[in-house]
Motif scaffolding. Sequence first.
Motif, PDB file in Angstrom:
ATOM      1  N   TRP A   1     -11.315  18.872 -21.836  1.00  0.00           N
ATOM      2  CA  TRP A   1     -10.175  18.431 -21.019  1.00  0.00           C
ATOM      3  C   TRP A   1      -8.882  18.520 -21.836  1.00  0.00           C
ATOM      4  O   TRP A   1      -7.858  18.978 -21.327  1.00  0.00           O
ATOM      5  CB  TRP A   1     -10.402  17.010 -20.535  1.00  0.00           C
ATOM      6  CG  TRP A   1      -9.279  16.489 -19.703  1.00  0.00           C
ATOM      7  CD1 TRP A   1      -8.192  15.776 -20.125  1.00  0.00           C
ATOM      8  CD2 TRP A   1      -9.118  16.668 -18.298  1.00  0.00           C
ATOM      9  NE1 TRP A   1      -7.372  15.491 -19.061  1.00  0.00           N
ATOM     10  CE2 TRP A   1      -7.915  16.023 -17.924  1.00  0.00           C
ATOM     11  CE3 TRP A   1      -9.872  17.287 -17.312  1.00  0.00           C
ATOM     12  CZ2 TRP A   1      -7.455  15.996 -16.629  1.00  0.00           C
ATOM     13  CZ3 TRP A   1      -9.415  17.258 -16.012  1.00  0.00           C
ATOM     14  CH2 TRP A   1      -8.207  16.623 -15.680  1.00  0.00           C
TER      15      TRP A   1
ATOM     16  N   SER B   1      -8.024  22.374 -22.141  1.00  0.00           N
ATOM     17  CA  SER B   1      -7.760  23.198 -20.962  1.00  0.00           C
ATOM     18  C   SER B   1      -7.215  22.430 -19.760  1.00  0.00           C
ATOM     19  O   SER B   1      -6.805  23.044 -18.781  1.00  0.00           O
ATOM     20  CB  SER B   1      -9.042  23.913 -20.540  1.00  0.00           C
ATOM     21  OG  SER B   1     -10.008  22.969 -20.095  1.00  0.00           O
ATOM     22  N   GLY B   2      -7.267  21.111 -19.801  1.00  0.00           N
ATOM     23  CA  GLY B   2      -6.806  20.327 -18.660  1.00  0.00           C
ATOM     24  C   GLY B   2      -7.828  20.234 -17.549  1.00  0.00           C
ATOM     25  O   GLY B   2      -7.516  19.769 -16.454  1.00  0.00           O
ATOM     26  N   THR B   3      -9.041  20.691 -17.805  1.00  0.00           N
ATOM     27  CA  THR B   3     -10.115  20.612 -16.824  1.00  0.00           C
ATOM     28  C   THR B   3     -11.456  20.568 -17.542  1.00  0.00           C
ATOM     29  O   THR B   3     -11.519  20.707 -18.762  1.00  0.00           O
ATOM     30  CB  THR B   3     -10.066  21.788 -15.821  1.00  0.00           C
ATOM     31  OG1 THR B   3     -10.970  21.520 -14.752  1.00  0.00           O
ATOM     32  CG2 THR B   3     -10.410  23.100 -16.485  1.00  0.00           C
TER      33      THR B   3
ATOM     34  N   SER C   1     -15.060  22.520 -17.029  1.00  0.00           N
ATOM     35  CA  SER C   1     -15.783  23.555 -16.287  1.00  0.00           C
ATOM     36  C   SER C   1     -17.222  23.097 -16.070  1.00  0.00           C
ATOM     37  O   SER C   1     -18.022  23.058 -17.002  1.00  0.00           O
ATOM     38  CB  SER C   1     -15.777  24.874 -17.057  1.00  0.00           C
ATOM     39  OG  SER C   1     -16.691  25.780 -16.449  1.00  0.00           O
TER      40      SER C   1
ATOM     41  N   LEU D   1     -15.098  14.476 -14.408  1.00  0.00           N
ATOM     42  CA  LEU D   1     -14.013  15.351 -13.956  1.00  0.00           C
ATOM     43  C   LEU D   1     -13.123  14.619 -12.961  1.00  0.00           C
ATOM     44  O   LEU D   1     -11.885  14.669 -13.068  1.00  0.00           O
ATOM     45  CB  LEU D   1     -14.591  16.630 -13.337  1.00  0.00           C
ATOM     46  CG  LEU D   1     -13.579  17.634 -12.794  1.00  0.00           C
ATOM     47  CD1 LEU D   1     -12.649  18.121 -13.895  1.00  0.00           C
ATOM     48  CD2 LEU D   1     -14.313  18.812 -12.157  1.00  0.00           C
TER      49      LEU D   1
ATOM     50  N   ARG E   1      -9.178  13.701 -13.611  1.00  0.00           N
ATOM     51  CA  ARG E   1      -8.136  14.160 -12.686  1.00  0.00           C
ATOM     52  C   ARG E   1      -7.336  12.972 -12.144  1.00  0.00           C
ATOM     53  O   ARG E   1      -6.126  13.037 -12.007  1.00  0.00           O
ATOM     54  CB  ARG E   1      -8.746  14.931 -11.528  1.00  0.00           C
ATOM     55  CG  ARG E   1      -9.161  16.327 -11.901  1.00  0.00           C
ATOM     56  CD  ARG E   1      -9.728  17.055 -10.722  1.00  0.00           C
ATOM     57  NE  ARG E   1     -10.087  18.427 -11.069  1.00  0.00           N
ATOM     58  CZ  ARG E   1     -10.818  19.209 -10.312  1.00  0.00           C
ATOM     59  NH1 ARG E   1     -11.261  18.777  -9.134  1.00  0.00           N
ATOM     60  NH2 ARG E   1     -11.115  20.414 -10.711  1.00  0.00           N
TER      61      ARG E   1
ATOM     62  N   ARG F   1      -4.914  11.626 -14.698  1.00  0.00           N
ATOM     63  CA  ARG F   1      -3.731  12.493 -14.836  1.00  0.00           C
ATOM     64  C   ARG F   1      -2.740  12.219 -13.711  1.00  0.00           C
ATOM     65  O   ARG F   1      -1.530  12.256 -13.910  1.00  0.00           O
ATOM     66  CB  ARG F   1      -4.148  13.960 -14.827  1.00  0.00           C
ATOM     67  CG  ARG F   1      -2.977  14.897 -15.001  1.00  0.00           C
ATOM     68  CD  ARG F   1      -3.359  16.324 -15.191  1.00  0.00           C
ATOM     69  NE  ARG F   1      -4.363  16.775 -14.243  1.00  0.00           N
ATOM     70  CZ  ARG F   1      -5.039  17.881 -14.365  1.00  0.00           C
ATOM     71  NH1 ARG F   1      -4.850  18.656 -15.409  1.00  0.00           N
ATOM     72  NH2 ARG F   1      -5.919  18.251 -13.465  1.00  0.00           N
TER      73      ARG F   1
END
Length: 175
Positions: free
Chosen positions: A68, A71-73, A75, A167, A171, A174
């Motif tokens: 996270w 990459s900000g995510t 997978s 995840l 999110r 954020r």
Amino acid sequence: MSGSVVAESPVDTRPGHLPALDGVRGFAVTIVLLYHHSVTWMTGGELTVSMFFTLSGFLITRLMVAEWGRSGTISLRTFYDRRVRRLFPASFAVLLAVVVVWTVFAGEGRYLNPWEWFGGLSYYENIYLQSAGKDYASLFGLGNPVQHLWSLSLEEQVYLVFPVVMLLLMRRSRA
């Protein structure tokens, strides 16, 4: 000099090996082996299962938080692919060896329940054992040699849900 400051990420985006955890794993494995070999002064087989689950959860969470941070995510495809590549080949090799050994060296008190074998292969051994009315203490002895896969099955079932929850939480934080 422009005066702009690049903020350093509070997240370690390249988590490295933690040697101290090898010692914790080694200690836990030793306790499990003693417990499974009926060393009566050494109890705590159940405790070490909790230790392994906690350690595994910590390490997996650490990897997801690092991803996270990079990459900000997270997978999910990569996560599940990594889990399959890491665990399935060894599990399948063990299960195949069990079939060979239990067939070649068949003996009294030894049996290979195909449903338990399939439970080990598909990571639902814990569900099968629970539905068959078996408890933790009854898993030892000459019975089916794949019963120990109940803990790996439980862990993999948690990992079907945990990364999705992680995840969603990341999110949400954020936002």
